[in-house]
Design a protein around this motif. Structure first.
Motif, short mmCIF file in Angstrom:
data_model
loop_
_atom_site.label_atom_id
_atom_site.label_comp_id
_atom_site.label_asym_id
_atom_site.label_seq_id
_atom_site.Cartn_x
_atom_site.Cartn_y
_atom_site.Cartn_z
N ALA A 509 0.83 -1.21 0.00
CA ALA A 509 0.00 0.00 0.00
C ALA A 509 0.87 1.26 0.00
CB ALA A 509 -0.92 0.00 1.21
N ASN A 510 0.48 2.24 -0.82
CA ASN A 510 1.14 3.54 -0.83
C ASN A 510 0.17 4.57 -1.39
OD1 ASN A 510 1.71 3.81 -3.90
ND2 ASN A 510 2.58 1.79 -3.36
N LEU A 511 0.50 5.80 -1.19
CA LEU A 511 -0.38 6.89 -1.61
C LEU A 511 -0.51 6.96 -3.13
CD1 LEU A 511 -2.11 9.23 -0.59
CD2 LEU A 511 -0.07 10.69 -0.70
N GLY A 512 0.53 6.51 -3.85
CA GLY A 512 0.46 6.55 -5.31
C GLY A 512 -0.68 5.72 -5.86
N ILE A 513 -0.98 4.58 -5.20
CA ILE A 513 -2.09 3.75 -5.67
C ILE A 513 -3.41 4.48 -5.51
CG2 ILE A 513 -3.34 1.61 -5.22
CD1 ILE A 513 -0.73 0.29 -4.52
N VAL A 514 -3.57 5.21 -4.42
CA VAL A 514 -4.81 5.95 -4.20
C VAL A 514 -4.97 7.03 -5.26
CG1 VAL A 514 -6.06 7.41 -2.57
CG2 VAL A 514 -4.72 5.47 -1.74
N VAL A 515 -3.91 7.79 -5.51
CA VAL A 515 -3.99 8.87 -6.52
C VAL A 515 -4.21 8.28 -7.91
CG1 VAL A 515 -2.76 10.80 -7.53
CG2 VAL A 515 -2.55 10.35 -5.09
N ALA A 516 -3.48 7.21 -8.22
CA ALA A 516 -3.66 6.59 -9.54
C ALA A 516 -5.07 6.04 -9.71
CB ALA A 516 -2.64 5.46 -9.71
N SER A 517 -5.66 5.49 -8.66
CA SER A 517 -7.03 4.99 -8.76
C SER A 517 -8.02 6.12 -9.00
CB SER A 517 -7.39 4.22 -7.48
OG SER A 517 -6.53 3.11 -7.29
N LEU A 518 -7.80 7.25 -8.34
CA LEU A 518 -8.67 8.41 -8.59
C LEU A 518 -8.60 8.85 -10.05
CD1 LEU A 518 -8.06 10.54 -5.37
CD2 LEU A 518 -10.18 9.41 -6.04
N PHE A 519 -7.38 8.95 -10.59
CA PHE A 519 -7.23 9.36 -11.99
C PHE A 519 -7.78 8.29 -12.93
CE2 PHE A 519 -3.73 12.31 -10.58
CZ PHE A 519 -4.39 13.47 -10.95
N ALA A 520 -7.64 7.03 -12.56
CA ALA A 520 -8.18 5.97 -13.41
C ALA A 520 -9.69 6.04 -13.51
CB ALA A 520 -7.74 4.60 -12.88
N ALA A 521 -10.36 6.27 -12.38
CA ALA A 521 -11.82 6.36 -12.39
C ALA A 521 -12.30 7.58 -13.16
CB ALA A 521 -12.34 6.40 -10.95
N SER A 522 -11.70 8.74 -12.89
CA SER A 522 -12.12 9.95 -13.59
C SER A 522 -11.79 9.87 -15.07
CB SER A 522 -11.45 11.16 -12.95
OG SER A 522 -10.03 11.01 -12.96
N GLY A 523 -10.62 9.31 -15.40
CA GLY A 523 -10.27 9.17 -16.81
C GLY A 523 -11.20 8.24 -17.54
N ALA A 524 -11.61 7.14 -16.90
CA ALA A 524 -12.54 6.21 -17.54
C ALA A 524 -13.87 6.89 -17.85
CB ALA A 524 -12.76 4.99 -16.65
N LEU A 525 -14.39 7.67 -16.92
CA LEU A 525 -15.65 8.37 -17.16
C LEU A 525 -15.52 9.42 -18.26
CD1 LEU A 525 -16.85 8.83 -13.46
CD2 LEU A 525 -17.68 7.18 -15.15
N VAL A 526 -14.41 10.17 -18.24
CA VAL A 526 -14.20 11.21 -19.26
C VAL A 526 -14.09 10.59 -20.64
CG1 VAL A 526 -12.57 12.94 -20.08
CG2 VAL A 526 -13.21 12.88 -17.67
N LEU A 527 -13.30 9.53 -20.75
CA LEU A 527 -13.11 8.90 -22.06
C LEU A 527 -14.39 8.23 -22.55
CD1 LEU A 527 -9.56 7.34 -21.57
CD2 LEU A 527 -10.16 9.39 -22.85
N ALA A 547 -16.38 1.60 -18.24
CA ALA A 547 -16.12 2.64 -17.25
C ALA A 547 -16.74 2.29 -15.91
CB ALA A 547 -16.68 3.98 -17.75
N GLY A 548 -17.93 1.68 -15.92
CA GLY A 548 -18.54 1.27 -14.66
C GLY A 548 -17.71 0.23 -13.93
N LEU A 549 -17.20 -0.74 -14.66
CA LEU A 549 -16.36 -1.76 -14.02
C LEU A 549 -15.08 -1.15 -13.43
CD1 LEU A 549 -16.68 -4.63 -16.66
CD2 LEU A 549 -17.83 -4.46 -14.44
N VAL A 550 -14.51 -0.19 -14.18
CA VAL A 550 -13.29 0.46 -13.68
C VAL A 550 -13.58 1.26 -12.41
CG1 VAL A 550 -11.57 2.24 -14.22
CG2 VAL A 550 -12.17 0.52 -15.93
N VAL A 551 -14.71 1.95 -12.39
CA VAL A 551 -15.06 2.74 -11.21
C VAL A 551 -15.25 1.84 -10.00
CG1 VAL A 551 -16.86 4.20 -10.20
CG2 VAL A 551 -16.01 4.67 -12.50
N VAL A 552 -15.91 0.71 -10.18
CA VAL A 552 -16.10 -0.22 -9.06
C VAL A 552 -14.75 -0.71 -8.53
CG1 VAL A 552 -17.00 -2.48 -8.43
CG2 VAL A 552 -18.40 -0.93 -9.80
#
Length: 669
Positions: A509-527, A547-552
């Protein structure tokens, strides 16, 4: 002389009646002939596609109005005579013979359409005929002249290099001989240019003389070191510029190519390989020949000019990639050369953009000059390489923004020919800038930070593509590729089985995973929203499902990772409680979204919400019940049950507020 009355038995009435009957018979035959001719005329006017029709119905018999008992005329559509009605009682009248000159009617024949056969292919010319045609066009003369240029320049190179190694002649005689030979060749070419049919020979002689001239200058600079590097390169640039002046004046791209191409091939022989002198000279040549494009749409010469410095700079980066240290890899030299070449490529494309017929090719060549910057990390120190890549990317983005603004505001005039930057050029340069930024991220960061930055870059690019329709497809495609690479790296850093194991997630666990997950969810919705805007319903539905699967998944990763970072082992349990709650909240959001939609969108949202509810219940009984303990197990069951009760009551009330739905309608879901 015998009278007519005596001919018919002496009865005048009978003779008159017979004559009238004969005349009516002739009139009937004549009208039948006229009818046939009208039918033939109608067939000709209707054209060859009109097929023959069946015989028409018989017209009413032609009967004189005052003599109803006379014989009737035949129908117009029938060529034969009809039988006359019986004669009144009286003396017998012998039958009249039919005149031999009476026209006979024949029905028109059906038109015969001949079969359409394709024209025969012309015979393919033989080899001798093709050679003769090439000779007529002057192609053989051009080939021979080009071969003569190459052989002569090899001889000049042998004079300057091998003669020095063998000690043949003094250096002064070698250089002077090369200069005299170059001047004589140029003079001969200019003299031959004024003669009839001397264009090909003049171009070949002039190109050979000019190439020999700057090879002579390079030899004096590099081999004998009579001239310092800067003055030697200046003189060589002047010689090449003189050759391009003649090419521009004679309107001959062929001459321009014969001036530049031999230099690219033979200059490394004189300089002893790839070094700073060669790179600097190639950059000077590219800059000194930039003006030749003015008024001349010479795409091949432009490509060769830009390739002259781009190829050696790319080789410097490739040598660094395999661990070799090239002499031209010093940070200031490499960075300056790459920046100058990129500026020359982009500026040349912008200057010729309103008039050239090769806009996309010019833009592609300008993008090709950025290839050495992709390998800057192997030829320079890392900070300088990243600065170079980001600077070029931002410069391209700024150029696209300014060019697109001028195109839209009408400052360059009206019409497609007056546009400063077409959409295709903006797409090419935007994709190039995105590639440079992607490489800069890869060489600058590693681990979870690199994953987060990649996903953030993809998200920002997707937002730009959403608001900027000029390059939306290119930017969406590029950002989707970068997002996919980043998400694959996120799955490698935090796979699902790690999220389900307290020991593994506690170690990784590290903070980078949390930030990357946030960008992954927002990027999936935007794309997903971006692709839904420019594609059909099938692609849109698939994008939203993905995008829904990625957000989950990302919400689960955020909840569990953040819980471990905050509370350790207890945080792992709390994170899974939060993850299950988030799943139920997402299901409620999907059902609420469905209430504001109709048709296929509503069906998809309701289906997704119900699937997510089923997944949350399955997680509750299959994972949470076995993994969680104590108060966490109680909390997750109570919270999940309350959310289910609330969703059920709200959805039933929402259906009642909508009223009874019609059977088969989209709202009866």
């Amino acid at each position: 002389m015998t009278s007519s009355s005596s001919t018919f038995g002496g009865d005048p009435g009978t003779a008159t009646l017979a004559r009238i009957s004969t005349e009516f018979d002739a009139i009937a035959r004549q009208m039948s002939t006229v009818s046939a001719e009208f039918a033939e005329l109608r067939r000709i006017v209707a054209g060859p596609t009109v097929t023959s029709a069946p015989p028409q119905a018989a017209s009413p018999p032609l009967v004189p109005p005052s003599r109803p008992w006379l014989p009737t005329a035949p129908p117009f559509a029938q060529p034969h005579r009809t039988t006359a009605p019986p004669m009144p009682p009286g003396p017998a009248v012998p039958p009249m013979p039919r005149p031999t000159n009476a026209p006979s009617y024949r029905p028109p024949a059906s038109p015969v359409v001949p079969p359409v056969t394709p024209p025969p292919r012309p015979p393919r010319p033989s080899m001798s005929e093709r050679i003769g045609a090439a000779a007529e066009r002057g192609l053989i003369g051009k080939i021979l002249a080009t071969a003569g240029v190459g052989v002569t320049l090899i001889g000049v190179a042998l004079l300057l290099v091998l003669a020095a190694q063998a000690g043949v002649l003094r250096p002064e005689f070698r250089v002077a001989g090369g200069a005299v030979l170059a001047a004589a060749l140029v003079a001969g070419g200019m003299w031959l240019r004024g003669r009839a049919d001397g264009r090909i020979g003049a171009i070949a002689l002039t190109a050979t003389g000019i190439a020999a001239g700057y090879l002579d200058v390079l030899a004096a600079t590099k081999i004998y070191e009579w001239l310092p590097i800067v003055p030697g390169l200046g003189v060589a640039g002047l010689v090449a510029a003189g050759g391009l002046v003649l090419a521009h004046r004679w309107r001959s791209e062929h001459l321009g190519l014969l001036v530049v191409v031999p230099l690219i091939v033979l200059a490394p022989v004189l300089t002893g390989g790839l070094d700073t002198t060669l790179i600097a000279f190639m950059v000077v040549l590219c800059a000194a020949s930039a003006w030749v494009q003015l008024g001349r749409d010479w795409i091949w010469l432009h490509a060769v000019r830009l390739a002259a410095p781009t190829i050696p700079l790319t080789l410097v980066g490739l040598f660094g990639l395999v661990g070799w240290s090239a002499p031209g890899s010093a940070d200031p030299v490499f960075a300056t050369a790459v920046a100058v070449v990129v500026v020359l490529g982009v500026a040349g494309a912008l200057v010729t953009m309103p008039t050239t017929e090769f806009r996309e090719a010019m833009a592609g060549l300008a993008s090709a000059t950025t290839v050495p910057a992709l390998f800057a990390g192997t030829a320079m120190h890392l900070p300088g390489a990243v600065i170079l890549q980001i600077s070029i990317a931002l410069a391209l983005i700024g150029t696209v923004l300014v060019g697109s603004g001028l195109m839209g505001s009408g400052l360059m005039g009206s019409g497609a020919a007056a546009r400063l930057m077409p959409d295709s050029v903006a797409q090419i340069w935007s994709a190039t800038a995105l590639l440079l930024l992607f490489v800069a991220v890869l060489v600058s960061f590693d681990g979870a930070v690199a994953v987060a930055v990649l996903l953030g870059l993809a998200t920002v690019t997707g937002l730009v593509a959403r608001t900027w329709s000029t390059t939306s497809r290119v930017l969406l495609a590029g950002s989707s590729v970068i997002w996919a690479i980043g998400f694959a790296a996120l799955l490698d850093a935090a796979p699902p089985f790690v999220l389900a194991d307290a020991d593994l997630i506690g170690r990784d666990a590290n903070l980078g995973i949390v930030v990357a997950s946030l960008f992954a969810a927002s990027g999936a919705l935007v794309l997903a929203t971006g692709w839904a805007r420019i594609t059909d319903e099938t692609v849109s539905r698939a994008a939203h499902i993905a995008a829904g699967l990625v957000v989950v998944y990302t919400l689960t990763a955020i909840s569990v990772t953040a819980g471990v970072l905050v509370g350790g082992s207890d945080g792992f349990l709390a994170g899974h409680v939060l993850a299950t709650t988030c799943w139920m909240a997402l299901a409620g959001a999907a059902l609420a979204f469905a209430r504001r939609r109709n048709g296929a969108a509503r069906t998809a949202a309701v289906t997704g919400g119900l699937v997510l509810v089923a997944a949350a219940i399955a997680k509750l009984f299959l994972f949470d019940l076995a993994t969680l303990d104590g108060i966490f197990r109680v909390i997750v069951f109570i919270v999940t049950g309350l959310i289910l009760l609330g969703l059920g009551a709200w959805y039933a009330r929402a259906l009642q507020d909508d009223g009874p739905a019609q059977p088969g309608s989209a709202t009866a879901v």
